[in-house]
Write an enzyme that holds these catalytic residues in place. Structure first.
Site, PDB file in Angstrom:
ATOM      1  N   HIS A 161     -47.106  60.761 -13.347  1.00 22.91           N
ATOM      2  CA  HIS A 161     -47.943  59.830 -12.584  1.00 22.91           C
ATOM      3  C   HIS A 161     -47.925  58.422 -13.193  1.00 22.91           C
ATOM      4  CE1 HIS A 161     -50.078  62.772 -10.003  1.00 22.91           C
ATOM      5  NE2 HIS A 161     -49.859  63.596 -11.009  1.00 22.91           N
ATOM      6  N   ARG A 169     -42.703  73.827  -8.633  1.00 27.59           N
ATOM      7  CA  ARG A 169     -44.083  73.344  -8.706  1.00 27.59           C
ATOM      8  C   ARG A 169     -44.758  73.819  -9.992  1.00 27.59           C
ATOM      9  NH1 ARG A 169     -46.928  75.121  -3.153  1.00 27.59           N
ATOM     10  NH2 ARG A 169     -48.398  75.703  -4.766  1.00 27.59           N
ATOM     11  N   GLY A 210     -50.963  64.851  -5.618  1.00 25.59           N
ATOM     12  CA  GLY A 210     -52.075  65.508  -4.940  1.00 25.59           C
ATOM     13  C   GLY A 210     -51.735  66.975  -4.801  1.00 25.59           C
ATOM     14  N   GLU A 211     -51.783  67.489  -3.599  1.00 21.50           N
ATOM     15  CA  GLU A 211     -51.453  68.890  -3.324  1.00 21.50           C
ATOM     16  C   GLU A 211     -50.286  68.898  -2.340  1.00 21.50           C
ATOM     17  OE1 GLU A 211     -51.216  71.881  -1.500  1.00 21.50           O
ATOM     18  OE2 GLU A 211     -50.948  72.544  -3.565  1.00 21.50           O
ATOM     19  N   SER A 212     -49.133  69.345  -2.813  1.00 20.97           N
ATOM     20  CA  SER A 212     -47.900  69.207  -2.034  1.00 20.97           C
ATOM     21  C   SER A 212     -47.929  69.969  -0.712  1.00 20.97           C
ATOM     22  CB  SER A 212     -46.689  69.627  -2.868  1.00 20.97           C
ATOM     23  OG  SER A 212     -46.797  70.979  -3.279  1.00 20.97           O
ATOM     24  N   ILE A 240     -49.626  66.092 -14.852  1.00 24.19           N
ATOM     25  CA  ILE A 240     -50.760  66.894 -14.393  1.00 24.19           C
ATOM     26  C   ILE A 240     -50.232  67.939 -13.413  1.00 24.19           C
ATOM     27  CG2 ILE A 240     -52.996  66.874 -13.212  1.00 24.19           C
ATOM     28  CD1 ILE A 240     -53.174  63.865 -13.980  1.00 24.19           C
ATOM     29  N   ARG A 241     -50.234  69.203 -13.819  1.00 21.38           N
ATOM     30  CA  ARG A 241     -49.656  70.271 -12.983  1.00 21.38           C
ATOM     31  C   ARG A 241     -48.299  69.827 -12.443  1.00 21.38           C
ATOM     32  NH1 ARG A 241     -53.671  71.004  -8.552  1.00 21.38           N
ATOM     33  NH2 ARG A 241     -51.887  72.017  -7.616  1.00 21.38           N
ATOM     34  N   GLU A 244     -48.796  55.766 -11.768  1.00 19.76           N
ATOM     35  CA  GLU A 244     -49.956  55.050 -11.227  1.00 19.76           C
ATOM     36  C   GLU A 244     -51.212  55.253 -12.069  1.00 19.76           C
ATOM     37  OE1 GLU A 244     -50.201  59.148  -9.408  1.00 19.76           O
ATOM     38  OE2 GLU A 244     -48.628  57.790 -10.065  1.00 19.76           O
ATOM     39  N   CYS A 290     -45.105  63.291  -8.554  1.00 24.64           N
ATOM     40  CA  CYS A 290     -45.675  64.628  -8.711  1.00 24.64           C
ATOM     41  C   CYS A 290     -45.586  65.399  -7.388  1.00 24.64           C
ATOM     42  CB  CYS A 290     -47.088  64.540  -9.277  1.00 24.64           C
ATOM     43  SG  CYS A 290     -47.679  66.111  -9.952  1.00 24.64           S
TER      44      CYS A 290
END
Length: 191
Positions: free
Chosen positions: A172, A109, A48-50, A136-137, A174, A81
């Site tokens: 990821h 990051r 998500g967004e760390s 992803i990023r 998942e 991630c």
């Protein structure tokens, strides 16, 4: 609570982790408050967004409780991630970002670029063989401390590491249909 795994559900792709656990016959409990950790032996911290994950975990009292339980050895962690970033001791270029600090790793990051530069790559995972990685990023582990074992690399870069009962991946798992990495974590956690 044998057979129940917590999934930090503050932000990010926690639903995908819940589905991965469901496919393995494991009940997933959404963790949004410190009280939700009670009785759990394992917690997954999603992508998500760390920064958001770290701030919310601190605000809701989850950060200190998770750190305490990991240090006592009563809680296993799997960060994917952004989740891996939150677990790290240091975040390169972001010294003030909230983090748990339980994994002796220095993480960068978005090391592989922005969202449009996301990619998929087959990896060789120690003990599992070939595993499809979705990046992803994605972060990368730039430096690892003593006792941190590299389980997979992308080129020369570590992308899956383990320290005791703490597992962290840049990618990821998942987002694939392959349950092996989640199963590995369950075995690590004794669930």
């Amino acid at each position: 609570m044998r057979g129940v795994v917590g999934v930090l559900a503050l932000q990010g792709d926690f639903r995908e982790h819940k589905e991965a656990l469901k496919r393995l016959g494991i009940e997933a409990k959404e963790v949004r408050k410190k009280e939700h950790l009670e009785g759990l032996k394992a917690l997954i911290v999603p992508g998500g967004e760390s920064t958001t994950i770290g701030k919310l975990a601190r605000e809701y009292g989850i950060e200190d409780e998770v750190r305490k339980r990991v240090e006592e050895g009563s809680l296993a962690l799997f960060g994917t991630c952004a989740g891996a970033i939150w677990l790290a001791k240091e975040i390169v270029g972001y010294p003030e970002q909230p983090r748990l600090g339980v994994l002796e790793a220095w993480v960068e990051r978005n090391a592989f670029g922005r969202q449009v530069e996301s990619f998929e790559e087959d990896l060789e995972v120690e003990g599992l063989g070939s595993f499809h990685g979705v990046f992803i990023r994605a972060p990368v582990f730039r430096r690892l401390g003593e006792g941190v074992e590299v389980l997979a690399r992308l080129g020369d870069l570590p992308v899956l590491v383990r320290q005791g009962k703490v597992l962290a991946s840049s990618f990821h798992p998942e987002l694939t249909e392959d349950p092996r990495l989640h199963r590995y974590f369950l075995e690590l956690a004794g669930v």
